[in-house]
Each structure stands twice: as C-alpha cells, then as structure tokens.
Design a protein around this motif. Sequence first.
Motif, short mmCIF file in Angstrom:
data_model
loop_
_atom_site.label_atom_id
_atom_site.label_comp_id
_atom_site.label_asym_id
_atom_site.label_seq_id
_atom_site.Cartn_x
_atom_site.Cartn_y
_atom_site.Cartn_z
N LEU A 6 38.22 41.64 53.00
CA LEU A 6 39.14 42.31 52.09
C LEU A 6 38.51 42.56 50.72
CD1 LEU A 6 41.96 43.51 51.82
CD2 LEU A 6 42.76 41.26 51.05
N GLU A 7 37.68 41.67 50.27
CA GLU A 7 36.98 41.86 48.98
C GLU A 7 36.11 43.10 49.03
OE1 GLU A 7 36.50 40.91 45.07
OE2 GLU A 7 37.44 39.43 46.37
N ASP A 8 35.38 43.27 50.12
CA ASP A 8 34.56 44.48 50.30
C ASP A 8 35.43 45.74 50.31
OD1 ASP A 8 32.33 42.82 50.55
OD2 ASP A 8 32.23 43.02 52.75
N PHE A 10 38.39 46.08 48.99
CA PHE A 10 38.90 46.25 47.63
C PHE A 10 37.86 46.99 46.77
CE2 PHE A 10 39.21 44.72 43.23
CZ PHE A 10 40.53 45.05 42.93
N ASN A 11 36.62 46.55 46.83
CA ASN A 11 35.56 47.18 46.05
C ASN A 11 35.32 48.63 46.48
OD1 ASN A 11 34.76 45.14 44.15
ND2 ASN A 11 33.95 43.99 45.87
N HIS A 12 35.36 48.88 47.77
CA HIS A 12 35.20 50.25 48.26
C HIS A 12 36.33 51.14 47.75
CE1 HIS A 12 34.41 53.61 50.95
NE2 HIS A 12 35.69 53.58 51.26
N THR A 13 37.54 50.63 47.78
CA THR A 13 38.69 51.41 47.33
C THR A 13 38.63 51.66 45.83
OG1 THR A 13 39.96 50.48 49.17
CG2 THR A 13 41.22 51.55 47.42
N LEU A 14 38.10 50.72 45.06
CA LEU A 14 37.87 50.95 43.62
C LEU A 14 36.92 52.13 43.42
CD1 LEU A 14 37.37 47.45 41.94
CD2 LEU A 14 39.17 49.12 41.45
N GLU A 15 35.85 52.15 44.19
CA GLU A 15 34.88 53.24 44.09
C GLU A 15 35.51 54.57 44.49
OE1 GLU A 15 31.48 52.09 46.43
OE2 GLU A 15 31.18 50.25 45.27
N LEU A 119 45.58 48.64 45.65
CA LEU A 119 44.64 47.86 44.84
C LEU A 119 45.34 46.73 44.09
CD1 LEU A 119 42.33 50.70 43.50
CD2 LEU A 119 41.61 48.76 44.92
N VAL A 120 46.52 47.00 43.56
CA VAL A 120 47.27 45.96 42.85
C VAL A 120 47.60 44.81 43.82
CG1 VAL A 120 49.50 45.42 41.76
CG2 VAL A 120 48.22 47.46 41.05
N SER A 121 48.08 45.15 44.99
CA SER A 121 48.43 44.12 45.98
C SER A 121 47.21 43.30 46.38
CB SER A 121 49.04 44.76 47.24
OG SER A 121 50.26 45.36 46.93
N TRP A 122 46.12 43.99 46.66
CA TRP A 122 44.91 43.27 47.06
C TRP A 122 44.34 42.44 45.92
CZ3 TRP A 122 42.17 47.92 49.85
CH2 TRP A 122 42.76 48.12 51.11
N ALA A 123 44.38 42.95 44.71
CA ALA A 123 43.86 42.18 43.55
C ALA A 123 44.63 40.87 43.41
CB ALA A 123 43.96 43.02 42.28
N LYS A 124 45.94 40.94 43.54
CA LYS A 124 46.76 39.72 43.46
C LYS A 124 46.41 38.76 44.58
CE LYS A 124 50.66 41.86 41.09
NZ LYS A 124 52.06 42.33 41.24
N VAL A 131 42.70 41.83 36.75
CA VAL A 131 42.43 43.16 37.30
C VAL A 131 43.74 43.81 37.76
CG1 VAL A 131 41.33 44.36 39.23
CG2 VAL A 131 40.01 42.72 37.88
N ALA A 132 44.59 43.03 38.41
CA ALA A 132 45.88 43.55 38.88
C ALA A 132 46.71 44.06 37.70
CB ALA A 132 46.64 42.46 39.63
#
Length: 162
Positions: A6-8, A10-15, A119-124, A131-132
């Motif tokens: 999920l961290e990966d 999350f980072n991909h979705t940020l990009e 992204l907000v959900s995953w950050a939390k 970040v959230a």
Amino acid sequence: MKIENLEDLFNHTLEDIYYAENKLVKALPKMAKACDSSALAKAFMGHCEETKEHITRLDEVFKAMGRKSKATECPAIKGILEEGEELMSEIKDPDTRDAAMIAAGQAAEHYEITRYGTLVSWAKLLGHKDVATILEKTLKEEYGADDKLTKLAESRLNKEAA
C-alpha cells in the motif's frame, strides 16, 4: 515503479495526481480563453490559481515523505483533457461549448476528488497524519470547484445551451 504494498501504491498515486495537477495548470487558462461566459472563464482561472497551490502542497507532501517531487504519466487525466480540447475545437455554438467545457471541467474535478479522497484514506491508514491533513485541504477545494461548476451550469449556462 514496482508496486508491492500500500505504501508503494500511495507513492504511485501521489506521482499520478502530481502529473494531473501540472497538466491542469496548463489546460485551465486555455479553457478560460475559449469560454463565452465571463463567469465560467473566471471560475476556470480561479481554479487555476488553486491548482498552483495544490502543486505546492504536493511538493510539501513529497518532502514530508522524504522524496523528491515526481510526476508519473496519468492516462486518465490525459484522456479527460484530450476530450475537452476536442470539444472546445469542434463545437462552434458558444453556449453549447461552455456547457461542454463545464462537463469536461467536472470530469477532471471528479477524477481529482477520487484521487485525493483515496490518498487521504491511505495516508491515515499508513500513519501519515500530517500528509493526510495537507491532502484534505486540497480535497475540500476540489469539491468546492466542482460545486461552483455545478452552480454555473444549473443557474444558466445549460439553459442557454438548450
């Protein structure tokens, strides 16, 4: 990018959203210029300024994550923007073109709302509370931009096109 957890993701979705915001900051002035309605042009330019702030916030998020800001090409936003450009160039009636541009603008907003909400959900979930909080500010503004477009459409622009 290899996505194993999920961290990966999350980072991909940020990009992905970083790419989208950078494309939108270039597209919104073109859309504003093609508007017949001054209220719609003003809404697009106002959101362009917000979009610049969204990019700054994403830069903050990347920094908080210990990463350099990076964009990964996003086929979804590319398609939304290409469709919008096509409609702007093909529709000659100014009222109909404005209605089409509202629809295209809302397609982009709905995409962004989906991405930022996720992204907000995953950050939390991943424990990135700071970040959230940053991402939630942008999510709220994306909802606001969508609401402004809806109000413009329903108050008069769709009626003029009809």
